[in-house]
Design an enzyme around this catalytic site. Structure first.
Site, PDB file in Angstrom:
ATOM      1  N   PRO A  99      15.729   2.855  13.955  1.00  0.00           N
ATOM      2  CA  PRO A  99      14.318   2.562  14.242  1.00  0.00           C
ATOM      3  C   PRO A  99      13.990   2.490  15.736  1.00  0.00           C
ATOM      4  O   PRO A  99      12.949   2.984  16.169  1.00  0.00           O
ATOM      5  CB  PRO A  99      14.102   1.192  13.599  1.00  0.00           C
ATOM      6  CG  PRO A  99      15.224   0.991  12.660  1.00  0.00           C
ATOM      7  CD  PRO A  99      16.353   1.844  13.096  1.00  0.00           C
ATOM      8  N   LYS A 100      14.864   1.890  16.523  1.00  0.00           N
ATOM      9  CA  LYS A 100      14.567   1.720  17.945  1.00  0.00           C
ATOM     10  C   LYS A 100      14.603   3.056  18.682  1.00  0.00           C
ATOM     11  O   LYS A 100      13.711   3.384  19.464  1.00  0.00           O
ATOM     12  CB  LYS A 100      15.545   0.724  18.565  1.00  0.00           C
ATOM     13  CG  LYS A 100      15.192   0.297  19.964  1.00  0.00           C
ATOM     14  CD  LYS A 100      15.889   1.175  20.983  1.00  0.00           C
ATOM     15  CE  LYS A 100      15.492   0.770  22.402  1.00  0.00           C
ATOM     16  NZ  LYS A 100      16.142   1.661  23.380  1.00  0.00           N
TER      17      LYS A 100
END
Length: 291
Positions: free
Chosen positions: A216-217
């Site tokens: 996600p990051k």
DNA sequence: GCCCAGGATCACC
DNA sequence: GGTGATCCTGGG
């Protein structure tokens, strides 16, 4: 802001919102260095670029009208007005971060380079990331000469996919080597990063995390730094510290995304950059104080 | 020699 | 859906 074209250079005057150090030293790109006080050099879009600032005048060298209009205007996000951003937003932390990070801009970088750079960034620090990427470029990027020195463009997907795992490890990428190789192979064989621009933020993110080494990051970094999603909000350790210290927020990653969306809206990514810069500089200062 | 920082992944609940 | 161990390496 006014643009003039001199022989071999582009000069931008009235640049109140353009601070090279805030732009290049904020974790969004790893390919520029401050080679002398206030002088930044790097390679982007397969070209060498030197950026200097004197007063409110910014010089891009070497460049031309065509190159400026075709590449650098968009690269430095010069069509977005950062002047009044968040100035009276009623959010004390953000207002301060904005004041402190004045001159910071989001770069619009090349998607493939950004993908690989942020796969390398996982579980890693700025200095090492820079070294790893430089060695990868030196090893398989296209060389070109400028002022008698050899520079290397960021490798194309096929060039990188052709590198074996051992060679990638020798560049210092460690356990990320197979991720880099496989992600490059997927892009070389048809995973189209460009088409993600047309998708919604959640859909584009869902696609990106299908690539190995992309969580996600990292997906948010690619969306924000290369694909124009200004609402993407990379939640790294620094920004989580900001959320905790200044907003009293303590939650997991997915709650952090929801919080950012609610709090900062469509410019969450730009807010992230100001807050990130502020927090990092503050901690750097604290470290120096402790020596 | 030891410990730490830095995200993604995988096994497991 | 969440938790915790593991991956690698430069630097203290």
């Amino acid at each position: 802001m006014e643009v003039s074209f001199l022989s071999g250079a582009v000069v931008l005057t009235g640049m109140t919102c353009f601070e090279p150090r805030h732009i290049f030293d904020n974790g969004q790109t790893f390919r520029f260095d401050e080679v002398a006080h206030g002088v930044f050099e790097g390679v982007a879009h397969g070209r060498f670029l030197r950026v200097t600032k004197n007063g409110d005048t910014v010089t891009l060298f070497p460049s031309s009208a065509d190159e400026y209009n075709g590449i650098w205007k968009n690269y430095f996000d010069l069509e977005t007005n950062y002047d009044g951003l968040f100035c009276d937003c009623g959010d004390e932390a953000l207002r301060k971060g904005r004041e402190y990070g004045c001159g910071l801009r989001l770069l619009n970088q090349q998607p493939f380079e950004t993908l690989i750079a942020f796969i390398v960034s996982a579980n890693n620090n700025l200095k090492r990331i820079k070294g790893i990427l430089r060695r990868i470029c030196d090893r398989c990027g296209q060389p070109f000469l400028f002022e008698g020195k050899t520079y290397y463009a960021f490798p194309k997907p096929a060039e990188l996919a052709a590198m074996d795992e051992q060679a990638l490890k020798e560049c210092g990428s460690g356990y990320r080597a197979p991720y880099i190789r496989e992600a490059a192979r997927m892009v070389a064989s048809g995973f189209d990063l460009e088409t993600l621009r047309a998708k919604s933020y959640p859909d584009a993110k869902k696609e990106l995390v299908k690539l190995p080494g992309v969580g996600p990051k990292v997906a948010d970094c690619i969306l924000l730094f290369a694909l124009g999603f200004r609402d993407a909000f990379p939640a790294d350790v620094w920004i989580k510290r900001v959320l905790k210290e200044h907003y009293g927020f303590e939650g997991n990653d997915r709650q952090a995304y929801a919080f950012a969306k609610e709090k900062f809206g469509e410019y969450a990514g730009i807010a992230q950059q100001y807050l990130f810069f502020w927090q990092r500089d503050k901690e750097k200062q604290d470290d120096e104080d402790n020596i």
